[in-house]
Structures are given as structure tokens and as C-alpha cells.
Design a protein around this motif. Structure first.
Motif, PDB file in Angstrom:
ATOM      1  N   SER A 196     117.056 -67.855  76.416  1.00  0.00           N
ATOM      2  CA  SER A 196     115.950 -68.215  77.310  1.00  0.00           C
ATOM      3  C   SER A 196     115.064 -67.035  77.605  1.00  0.00           C
ATOM      4  O   SER A 196     114.524 -66.929  78.706  1.00  0.00           O
ATOM      5  N   CYS A 197     114.933 -66.115  76.668  1.00  0.00           N
ATOM      6  CA  CYS A 197     114.050 -64.980  76.908  1.00  0.00           C
ATOM      7  C   CYS A 197     112.613 -65.379  76.581  1.00  0.00           C
ATOM      8  O   CYS A 197     111.773 -65.435  77.458  1.00  0.00           O
ATOM      9  N   PHE A 222     117.080 -75.112  70.776  1.00  0.00           N
ATOM     10  CA  PHE A 222     117.685 -73.880  71.255  1.00  0.00           C
ATOM     11  C   PHE A 222     117.205 -73.497  72.653  1.00  0.00           C
ATOM     12  O   PHE A 222     117.829 -72.699  73.329  1.00  0.00           O
ATOM     13  N   VAL A 223     116.071 -74.084  73.061  1.00  0.00           N
ATOM     14  CA  VAL A 223     115.608 -73.898  74.431  1.00  0.00           C
ATOM     15  C   VAL A 223     116.647 -74.441  75.398  1.00  0.00           C
ATOM     16  O   VAL A 223     116.895 -73.880  76.470  1.00  0.00           O
ATOM     17  N   PHE A 224     117.284 -75.555  75.005  1.00  0.00           N
ATOM     18  CA  PHE A 224     118.241 -76.211  75.900  1.00  0.00           C
ATOM     19  C   PHE A 224     119.677 -75.741  75.685  1.00  0.00           C
ATOM     20  O   PHE A 224     120.473 -75.757  76.606  1.00  0.00           O
ATOM     21  N   LEU A 225     119.984 -75.316  74.428  1.00  0.00           N
ATOM     22  CA  LEU A 225     121.385 -75.062  74.074  1.00  0.00           C
ATOM     23  C   LEU A 225     122.026 -73.975  74.933  1.00  0.00           C
ATOM     24  O   LEU A 225     123.219 -74.022  75.201  1.00  0.00           O
ATOM     25  N   ASN A 317     109.518 -75.457  77.475  1.00  0.00           N
ATOM     26  CA  ASN A 317     109.619 -74.015  77.659  1.00  0.00           C
ATOM     27  C   ASN A 317     109.378 -73.541  79.080  1.00  0.00           C
ATOM     28  O   ASN A 317     109.592 -72.373  79.376  1.00  0.00           O
ATOM     29  N   THR A 318     108.944 -74.438  79.967  1.00  0.00           N
ATOM     30  CA  THR A 318     108.806 -74.003  81.360  1.00  0.00           C
ATOM     31  C   THR A 318     110.189 -73.794  81.976  1.00  0.00           C
ATOM     32  O   THR A 318     110.298 -73.184  83.027  1.00  0.00           O
ATOM     33  N   ASN A 423     112.676 -66.066  85.485  1.00  0.00           N
ATOM     34  CA  ASN A 423     112.926 -65.446  84.186  1.00  0.00           C
ATOM     35  C   ASN A 423     112.363 -66.307  83.058  1.00  0.00           C
ATOM     36  O   ASN A 423     113.035 -66.597  82.071  1.00  0.00           O
ATOM     37  N   VAL A 424     111.128 -66.742  83.240  1.00  0.00           N
ATOM     38  CA  VAL A 424     110.489 -67.626  82.276  1.00  0.00           C
ATOM     39  C   VAL A 424     109.598 -66.829  81.329  1.00  0.00           C
ATOM     40  O   VAL A 424     109.809 -66.825  80.120  1.00  0.00           O
TER      41      VAL A 424
END
Ligand SMILES: [K+]
Ligand SMILES: [K+]
Lengths: 484, 484
Positions: A196-197, A222-225, A317-318, A423-424
Motif C-alpha cells: 500500500s505504498c 494487489f491494492v487489496f491483497l 487506490n484511495t 499513508n495514501v
């Protein structure tokens, strides 16, 4: 060793992130003359998985990108939680304490990390010998499961990205024109997204790939994983393993998820509601985003399919990767406000209907209060701290707020602060054309809005990133403020 | 009669404010051709003690000002709470129910209005005869005390203002030049300030009197008398009466403040902390305001003494009277953010250290949960609703947000929404000079920013004012949203 096992988790975490950031900064600093504060900012941003940027990404060499990949890997929540598991195992094997003490340790860990104590841990303390054995083994096995999950996910992801980039000329040409190494790119993108970087080695982040819906669809899961859906998937993996391997430890984990003291192991009910909430938030955002921006010009030059995939990717991605396929400064304020809320909400925010089982046991709440009373009275709520940070930045940037009100407005500052806190890493950026008094020295740069802030403002934002990364330790602040 | 005594307090309150607003609108509408929506907006604004304005104040005749005075009086919190007391007395005298039923009614009232049940009400139910007598008498006496407080405060206040205006030529000239009647003005200002409404019969609100620190100092205490310091003063009044009149009812009230079921009767500890918090917030605001704005030009033409009194007056008015001595659009964003927080906080926000006595009794919390589970799961928290309102207004005003970004920015919209929610009435206003594309038809008007909104936006703001006035009924929303 004694220190590590007795330190409070908060200080341990803070120490870890500080050390990694500092080491990262020093390694990044080798052989270049980039601004010190900006480099430290970038290192903190990578370590805390924020991807706030004050430098354009293409200033970094291939070696520096590899260093950043390592920082993102070390700073990701799944990885740090795995470290925590290993640490706990060491504590247990070296401190073979008697029964009573042992159960005390467990309760302590739980009460700090989860804020809850399960009654089972007390009821089972009669047959503590087998209990302790199961517990130790389960922690060990859980460690391996998490490690396996990490390795498999990264291997699959980077392979898929590599294949896509090789087969798609339009995407491949981008890498060539920017002189990026394919393998570095693939691994960087997957590590960045999974942790989540949200850093991408291109200056334009994902905007340059918005004509490649295939890439977006590969990266999207992969955003969710490693973030909002991690507990559900972890539980699913353990459940599948239990079905096929039939080790008792898996069964123990599934049933005694609270005693495991692993933040990401939730009950099956919680997993379902969390998944539902994640999907609901995504659908809500996609609907509002498409309604407002479908033909507003923000996604100009994209066909309907690309627009839809782009909208899903952007809104996913938010929370909380912060990769971007649109210029957020062109997005309408209603969407920005919605994004601010989504960025603010922690990953495991869930609608969870109130039921009687979940009532806190009264003994516990009194016990906790007695222990922490003094500290608790001093602590403010998360939102109060964020407001204080915003006010401080409004003061440090007061000159720009007055002279350049279209770039420096409070919405953009709030957006940047919440983005750092969550940390978005999304940012509204800065545009020289929006200046009221045009300045010939102003040249557009593809980094975040905070890149234009004063040093004091950047330092505050570094604090906010650390604060956000450690937010789980202050979720219950502000309790001594009452509305009578 | 049956309906009134059995309706839920929330619907009773909503009905009351709606009826008063509608009647007020119809009376204001007589003999003029002002815009219907704006007139209804003004009526709601006066009734909910908000003082949001979409019309300049000087368009109203003396008769209309008197009507607005009555609306503000009827809508003020102290007055409505007195009505509640009278209503409860009627219920009690007409429904002479047996002992058990009786105590049930009390608990019900308490649990809804205060959210707490005092155990004493159960323990004293043995000698319910004398208890019931004391209780009824105390309610009656409390009603008289509140009525007396209202009458004395308004009499003293309006007399002081009248004397000041008569003796001070500079202030008197303002009234003469604007054709305002002295008595109407005095009474209007005191009613408006005491009920925390904040309308002033002049277009410029208090800005025109900022050279008259005497007037500001006379009005200043009334900002607190009917708002943040009301519980402390009420308790003080009862305490003094108990000392001098020695009626047992006063003693009963002071000791059984919870059983009285009167929201504004707090414990002595709570009163002290509430007073302390109010003073701390005021000092904090004065310090920050003076630090940022002392020589920024916002208070140009004022000497140091006037500046200091003006700063105290301005910052005191953020909670929640909303009178103003400066043009808020010139104030720095840091101050505006601070003001937004202060406007958001309900009047009885207090720092109150956690102590063991205050622990909720477990039976109660379970009881409450069972009763309200379904509704509770649907309800969101206050902040969520406010965010939704802001997003809706960003959508209704999206055209202006794009074309006129310096006037229409999200900070100003949030400021306006929170001001309406907090029933404050401060506004950043609108300035034709700030338009990017100058418009010859644009003329500066001395009403709030919302006066420039579309009708849809104004309607949403009317909703927000009602929502804010009734916020005490939704203080515990959003409980089924968890951060796991
Ligand atoms: K991120
Ligand atoms: K007001």
C-alpha cells in the motif's frame, strides 16, 4: 533481548520505522546531491508506505529504486506484522515462564494490541501445558503461513507484470523511453502496491499507463491483497490449508483468533463484514466518481472501457495505495471531499451490526481504565491531532496561502495531511498556471503538493506520516472529552 | 394531550421547531415581496438560533424585527428546556400512575434525554410517596427558577444596552442613521445573544460597533449566560437560593440532578470542568487570534484596547452566538480552521478526567442496546452526516466552484455548513472583488455566503440547521461502524 521483549509495542514500532527510515535515507544519499530533507522525506514516505513525494521519481537511479523497494517491503503492514510474530515466538521460547505468568503475558499482549481479552484464555488455563504447546506451535505455523502468502503474492504479481510489459509494446516503450529496467519496474510496482505504498518509478505515476487497462487490472488486486482484504484472505488461506493438510494448528488458529494476538486474524463474521464494507465503499466511490467525472475532461482521450477500469483503479487506490491515473487537481471538489474521507478511514473500517456477544466485559474495561487513566486523560482523539497539524501547516504556509490562493488552499492542505495520515500518497499537486501572479521561475514538476511547501511544512508532514503509520496505537484517544 | 405525553422527545422537538418556523415565515411574509425561500430560511435561522443570513438585516421593518425577537426567544435552548419542564409537570399531574409505573416513566425520560440512569431512582422507590411529592415539587420549583433566570437576565441586559446606547453618541448615531428603534434594538440584541442566535438589526452585524468596546463588554456575558455557562450559573443560582430560602426542593435538586431529567442540571464536578473548558477554549482562541491577526489589517483602525476587547468578543462568539466584529473573509485560514472546530463542538463539550464512578453500569448498557439495536445500526455519526451535506453542497454549487474558485472554495462551504450545524451563524461572506471573471452585475451585499448559493444549496442548509438544533438526539450515532 530483554529490552525488546519488555518494551511497549508502540515504542518498538516507532523505533523500527525510525531506524529503517534513517538507514534508508543514508543509503539513498550515497553518490548524489539531492536535497537532504527531500531525501529523508522520501525515505520516510517509502518506509511508512505513504508515497507522498517531494521529488520526481525519475531522478532516482536503478540502484536507488531497488533500495526503495526494500524500504517499502520492510515498511509494509504484512511484513511488519510477520516480524511481530517472529519476535513473539522468540520471547516464548526463551522465557519459559510458569503457567500463571504465562497467561498473564498473553493477556497483556492482547489487551494492548487488540484492546480485547478473550475469556477463553482464562478458561483454558487449567490444561495450560497442552494449551501452551498449541499456542507456540500455532504462532510458528502462522508465521510460515504469512511468509508463504508474502512470497507467493509477490512472485505471481511481478511475473504477471513482467509478462504484460513484455507483450504490450505501448507499455514497454514507456519503460524504454524512461530508461527503466523491466525487472526492477515489475518488482517495484508489485511491492509498492501490495504494501500500500503507491510509488511508481515513473514521474507521472500510473497516469502514463491509463491507456493500458490490462496493467491496471493486473495491479488492482494487489491494492487489496495486503490491505483491506488481507484478514479475509488470510483466513481463507488458513481455512483451505486446514481442509487439505488437517494440522490441528490451523483449526486452533481459526477458533482462537483472539488469543493468537495477531491483529490481522479476525473472526469469520468480521471478515465477511469487512469484505462487504470494502466492496460497498468501492462501489460508492466508483458510482460517484463516474457520475461526476465521466465526461468532465479529467479522463480525456480514454474510451469507455478504459474510463471504467480507470475509475475503479483510481477509487480503489484511495484506500490506501495512492496510485493515480488522473490529475487530482482537475477533479471536482465533491470527489476530493469523498476521497479525503476514504483516505482517512483505516483499512479495517467495517460496518458491524451491534450484537450482544460483542458487549465488552465490565471487569476488563475497569481494569484497563485503572491502568491507563493518567495517560488516557492526556491523549486527544485522532481527529484533534489532525486538526492541529492542519492549523500548524496553515501557519507555516501562511504566505503562500495569501499570495497563491488557487494552489494553496485549505482543501488541498487538508487533502495532503489526510493523505499522509492515511499513508495514501494522493496529492492535488501544484500547477504554475493556477498562480494569480504568474512567475517565470515557476516550472511544473510532477511531484506532490507538499514538494512546494516550506521546510517546516515538510517536517510536519514527516511527523504526520509516522503518526499515521502508528495510528493503531491511538485509536481510543480523547476519552476524557465528553459532550455532557 | 395523550399524543404529547407519549411522543418521543425527538419528534416533539422537530414538530415544535417546524411549526414555529412555519408560523414565523407566514408572519414575516405579511405585506412584503421578499423571496419566499429566503424568508423561510431567515425564519428557520432565527428559530434554530443559527443567524445564518441570506438577506440583509435592514430590509426588515421594526415589526418584523419584533417577530424575529419572538422567534429567537421561542427557539432558544433555555426557553425550550423550560417548556419541557412545564410539559413534564402537566404529564405528572394528569397521569397519577401507581408507584412502579411512575418510576418507569422517570427512567424512560432519563434514559432518552440524558443517556444515563441513576441508581438512586431505584433505591428510593421504597418511600415512593414522599419521593414522588419531592420530585413533582422540585420540577415545579425548577420551572420557576428557570423562568426567573430568563426574566432577570433579559431585563438587566436590555436595560444596560438601552442605557449605553442613550449615553454614547457614536452608537446612538448608528441607530438614528439606520432608522432603528432603540428599545427594539436593545431587546433584540439581548434576546439574540442570550439565545445564542446572533442576529443584529444592522447589516454589518457588530462590525459597525467595534469602536464601542463598552457595548461589546455589555453584550459579551450574555454569549455565555444562555449557552456554555448556563449549567454552572443555574447550579449557582439554585445553590444561592438554597442558602437563603432553605426550601428542601433546592437541596433535592442539587443532590438528585440526574433524576430531575433536566439536561442542563449537571453535577458540581461537571459544572466546574465545563466552566474550565469554556475558559480554556476562549483563552486558546484569543491567544491564536491575537497572534495571527493583531496587525494583519483585519482590525485596522482600532486601538489596542479595542482590538483586545474585539478579539475576546469575536472568539467568544464562535461558541455559538455568531456575532462578528471582523470580516471573516480577511481572516487567515489557520484561524478559520480553528473557528470551524470551535463552532462544531457542542456547548457542553468538556474535559472530564475519567474516574471509576463514571463507569457505565453494565446492565444499563445492555438494556439500552437491546432496545435500540435496529435503529442504532442504521444511524451514522454526526461527522458522517456533515460530510455528506458538504459533498451534496459541493455538487449543487459545482458550477460556482469551478468559475468563482476564490469565493466558492471548499473551506468556505465547510465553514458555512459547520456554522449552520453548530447553529452559530458566522460566515465568510462573498466579495465581488474576489471573482476571477469580474461581473458588472455583481454587487456586494452584507449577508452570508449562503445567500449566493443556489436554491438547492439553501434548502440543504435549512436541513443542516434543523439537524444541528436537534443534534443532542444523535450524539451516539455510528456505533455499528468499527475500526477492527
Ligand atoms: K500509500
Ligand atoms: K447562533
Amino acid at each position: 533481548h530483554y529490552v525488546i521483549s519488555h518494551a511497549k509495542p508502540f515504542w518498538l514500532h516507532l523505533f523500527y520505522f525510525l531506524v529503517v527510515s534513517l538507514v534508508g535515507y543514508m543509503v539513498l544519499k550515497v553518490n548524489n546531491n539531492l536535497n537532504n530533507l527531500d531525501l529523508f522525506f522520501t525515505s520516510v514516505s517509502a518506509t511508512t508506505a505513504s508515497s507522498m513525494s517531494t521529488l520526481e521519481m525519475e531522478v532516482f537511479s536503478n540502484d536507488q529504486l531497488i533500495v526503495m523497494t526494500i524500504l517499502m517491503l520492510l515498511g509494509g503492514e504484512v511484513f511488519t506484522s510477520m516480524l511481530g510474530l517472529q519476535l513473539r515466538r522468540c520471547n516464548f521460547s526463551s522465557f519459559q515462564t510458569p503457567k500463571v505468568d504465562n497467561s498473564h503475558v498473553i493477556i497483556d499482549n492482547n489487551s494492548i494490541e487488540l484492546g480485547t481479552i478473550n475469556q477463553l484464555s482464562i478458561s483454558t488455563s487449567d490444561d495450560s501445558e497442552s494449551y501452551s504447546k498449541y499456542y507456540n506451535n500455532s504462532i510458528k505455523v502462522l508465521g510460515y503461513v504469512v511468509l508463504g502468502y508474502l512470497l507467493v503474492v509477490h512472485a505471481i504479481g511481478s511475473t504477471l507484470v513482467t509478462i504484460y510489459m513484455t507483450l504490450t509494446p505501448s507499455a514497454n516503450n514507456v519503460l524504454k523511453s524512461k530508461g527503466l529496467v523491466l525487472n526492477t519496474f515489475s518488482f517495484f510496482v508489485i511491492v509498492s502496491t501490495f504494501s500500500s505504498c503507491g510509488f511508481i518509478p515513473t514521474n507521472e505515476n500510473m497516469i502514463i499507463f491509463r491507456g493500458n487497462p490490462g496493467l491496471l487490472l493486473i495491479v488492482l488486486p494487489f491494492v487489496f491483497l495486503g490491505n483491506t482484504l488481507y484478514p479475509s484472505l488470510l483466513r481463507l488461506v488458513i481455512w483451505v490449508l486446514e481442509r487439505f493438510i488437517k494440522k490441528k494448528e490451523f483449526n486452533y488458529m481459526l477458533n482462537n483468533y483472539k488469543e493468537m494476538g495477531y491483529d490481522h486474524l479476525l473472526s469469520s463474521k468480521e471478515c465477511w463484514y469487512l469484505t462487504g464494507t470494502t466492496i460497498a465503499f468501492l462501489v460508492l466511490q466508483v458510482v460517484v466518481f463516474c457520475a461526476m467525472e465521466w465526461s468532465s475532461g479529467v479522463m480525456e482521450g480514454m474510451n469507455s472501457y478504459q474510463k471504467f477500469v480507470g475509475s475503479v483503479f483510481q477509487t480503489a487506490n484511495t484506500r490506501h495505495s495512492g496510485e493515480s491515473i488522473v490529475d487530482l487537481s482537475l477533479v471536482s471538489p465533491a470527489i476530493l471531499v469523498l476521497f479525503i474521507i476514504m483516505m482517512y478511514l483505516p483499512a479495517y473500517t467495517s460496518f458491524l451490526p451491534i450484537s450482544d456477544e460483542q458487549e465488552e466485559t465490565p471487569e476488563k474495561s475497569i481494569k484497563m481504565k485503572k491502568k491507563k487513566k493518567v495517560v488516557e486523560n492526556m491523549v486527544l482523539s485522532q481527529l484533534s491531532y489532525l486538526v492541529i497539524f492542519v492549523i500548524i501547516i496553515c501557519i507555516t504556509e501562511r504566505k503562500s496561502l495569501k499570495d497563491d490562493p488557487l494552489n494553496f488552499n485549505v482543501l488541498n492542505i487538508v487533502f495532503e495531511v489526510i493523505s499522509a495520515y492515511g499513508n495514501v500518497g494522493l496529492s492535488t499537486g501544484y500547477n504554475c498556471k493556477r498562480r494569480l501572479n504568474s512567475d517565470k521561475n515557476c516550472s511544473d514538476k510532477l511531484y506532490g503538493f507538499s514538494g512546494r511547501w516550506s521546510n517546516a511544512g515538510k517536517c510536519v508532514l514527516i511527523l504526520v506520516m509516522f503518526f499515521g503509520r502508528l495510528k493503531k496505537f491511538n485509536m481510543h484517544g480523547g476519552k476524557s472529552w465528553k459532550m455532557l
